[in-house]
Design an enzyme around this catalytic site. Structure first.
Site, PDB file in Angstrom:
ATOM      1  N   LYS A  15      -2.843   8.089   0.289  1.00 41.59           N
ATOM      2  CA  LYS A  15      -3.044   6.713   0.724  1.00 41.59           C
ATOM      3  C   LYS A  15      -4.435   6.520   1.330  1.00 41.59           C
ATOM      4  CE  LYS A  15       1.916   6.375   1.552  1.00 41.59           C
ATOM      5  NZ  LYS A  15       2.967   6.449   2.596  1.00 41.59           N
ATOM      6  N   ARG A  41      11.700   4.501  10.176  1.00 37.71           N
ATOM      7  CA  ARG A  41      11.532   3.695   8.966  1.00 37.71           C
ATOM      8  C   ARG A  41      12.894   3.384   8.379  1.00 37.71           C
ATOM      9  NH1 ARG A  41       6.571   4.074   6.811  1.00 37.71           N
ATOM     10  NH2 ARG A  41       7.092   2.009   6.070  1.00 37.71           N
ATOM     11  N   PRO A  80       0.772  -1.237   0.000  1.00 38.57           N
ATOM     12  CA  PRO A  80       0.000   0.000   0.000  1.00 38.57           C
ATOM     13  C   PRO A  80       0.807   1.292   0.000  1.00 38.57           C
ATOM     14  CG  PRO A  80      -0.198  -1.116   2.127  1.00 38.57           C
ATOM     15  CD  PRO A  80       0.721  -1.897   1.304  1.00 38.57           C
ATOM     16  N   GLU A  81       1.214   1.737  -1.170  1.00 42.32           N
ATOM     17  CA  GLU A  81       1.594   3.135  -1.333  1.00 42.32           C
ATOM     18  C   GLU A  81       0.509   3.730  -2.232  1.00 42.32           C
ATOM     19  OE1 GLU A  81       5.781   4.020  -1.804  1.00 42.32           O
ATOM     20  OE2 GLU A  81       6.363   2.212  -0.732  1.00 42.32           O
TER      21      GLU A  81
END
Length: 274
Positions: free
Chosen positions: A54, A254, A2-3
Site C-alpha cells: 500500500k 477492524r 485504497p488497497e
DNA sequence: GCGGTATGCCTAA
DNA sequence: TAGGCCTACCGCG
C-alpha cells in the site's frame, strides 16, 4: 478504495503521465515541504513511480524519494493540465505538461532517502502484485501462526496489499472462517489463497476497483448498489452466494464480514470462537 | 450543521 | 486495546 490494487494502478498511471519528465511540485495545504526536492522554479525531474503493497514511491532526480501512503482516506485526483485551483486540503500537487495529480488526505507524504525507502519495504511481506514476489515467507508464517487467519491476511509484514475488502472476499471464496487459526490452513489451501489474492488484486488494478464476483454490474461506480454486487460478503447484510445472513464483528479493531454457512468454523475455531 | 462511517496504521499503555 | 490522525460523504434533524 485504497488497497494494494489502488496503489499499483496509481503507480502505473502516474509513471505513464509524469515519468521521465520535469514536474512542478507544490503543497497547497503546506504540509509537505518541497524545498529540498524542487529547484528555484518549484520543479523536479521524476524518474519513476513504484508501488510496494500500500506504499507508493516517487523517485526524483538525483536521489529523492517521495513516499505516499493513502491510509483510509487518502485519494488521488487526476486532471488535465492546466488543472483548476487545488482544494485547500491538497497535500501534494504534481503538475506535468498534460496531466496534474493532486493528493488529498494521505496518512503519509514524506521525502525519504533511498535507504529510508528500503527500510520501509524491508518491513513488508511479499506483495502479490509485484513480479519479484516470493510467497514462501507467507506460507511459512501461515504454517506456524496461531493467530486467526483473518488477522494474518491483514498483517502487511506477512503479505502486503491486502485490506479489509480483499480479506473478507478471499476467505469467503475459499470457504474459510476468519477466526480459523492460520496454522490449520493446509499447505495446498495456502497456495490456493496466494493464487487467489494475486488474481483478485490484478483484476482490481485493471478494473480500478474491487470486484470478486462474476455478476453483471449495472450501477455506476461509487454507488452502494454497485459495491454490494461486486462482493460476496464485504459490506453486505446477506451473502451473495447463499442469501444467508452475513456476520460482522470486530477483529483487531477492524470489521470482519463472513458468512458462517459458507465459511463454517472448524476445529479449534469452533471451540473458542466468540 | 452534526455525527457517524469508511477499503489504514501508528503509538502509548 | 484504545485513541489519534487523515478527508469526504451521507443521513438526520
Amino acid at each position: 478504495m485504497p488497497e494494494g490494487h489502488t496503489i499499483h494502478r496509481a503507480a502505473r498511471d502516474h509513471e505513464r503521465d509524469l515519468g521521465g519528465r520535469r514536474v512542478k511540485v507544490s503543497s497547497p495545504q503546506g504540509r509537505f515541504d518541497t524545498e529540498a526536492l524542487a529547484d528555484a522554479d518549484g520543479c523536479a525531474s521524476l524518474r519513476s513511480v513504484e508501488a510496494y503493497g500500500k506504499h507508493l514511491f516517487y523517485r526524483f532526480e538525483p536521489d529523492f524519494v517521495v513516499h505516499v501512503h493513502l491510509g483510509l482516506f487518502g485519494r488521488f485526483h487526476r486532471r488535465r493540465s492546466p488543472a483548476p485551483p487545488p482544494r485547500a486540503t491538497t497535500r501534494l500537487r504534481l503538475e506535468g505538461d498534460t496531466i496534474t495529480i493532486d493528493l488529498v488526505g494521505p496518512t503519509a507524504c514524506d521525502l525519504l532517502t533511498p535507504e529510508e525507502m528500503r527500510a520501509i519495504t524491508a518491513r513488508l511481506g511479499p506483495d502479490p502484485l509485484r513480479a519479484d514476489a516470493r510467497p514462501r515467507s507467507f506460507y511459512a508464517h501461515l504454517a506456524r501462526s496461531r493467530s486467526p487467519v483473518g488477522a494474518v491476511l491483514m498483517d502487511q509484514s506477512v503479505i502486503c496489499g491486502v485490506g479489509n475488502v480483499y480479506r473478507a472476499e478471499v476467505l469467503h471464496l475459499l470457504g474459510i472462517h476468519p477466526d480459523t487459526p492460520a496454522k490449520e490452513i493446509p499447505p495446498e489451501t495456502a497456495r490456493a489463497m496466494w493464487r487467489l489474492v494475486v488474481g483478485l488484486l490484478r483484476r482490481g488494478v485493471e478494473e480500478k476497483r474491487i470486484v470478486t464476483t462474476r455478476g453483471l454490474v449495472l450501477a455506476k461506480p461509487r454507488e452502494r448498489v454497485l459495491r454490494a454486487e461486486s462482493t460476496h460478503v464485504y459490506g453486505r447484510r446477506t451473502c451473495r452466494s447463499c442469501q444467508g445472513e452475513v456476520a460482522t464483528y470486530t477483529l483487531r479493531a477492524r470489521t470482519v464480514y463472513c458468512c458462517e454457512s459458507c465459511q463454517p468454523r472448524v476445529g479449534a475455531a469452533a471451540a473458542d470462537g466468540p
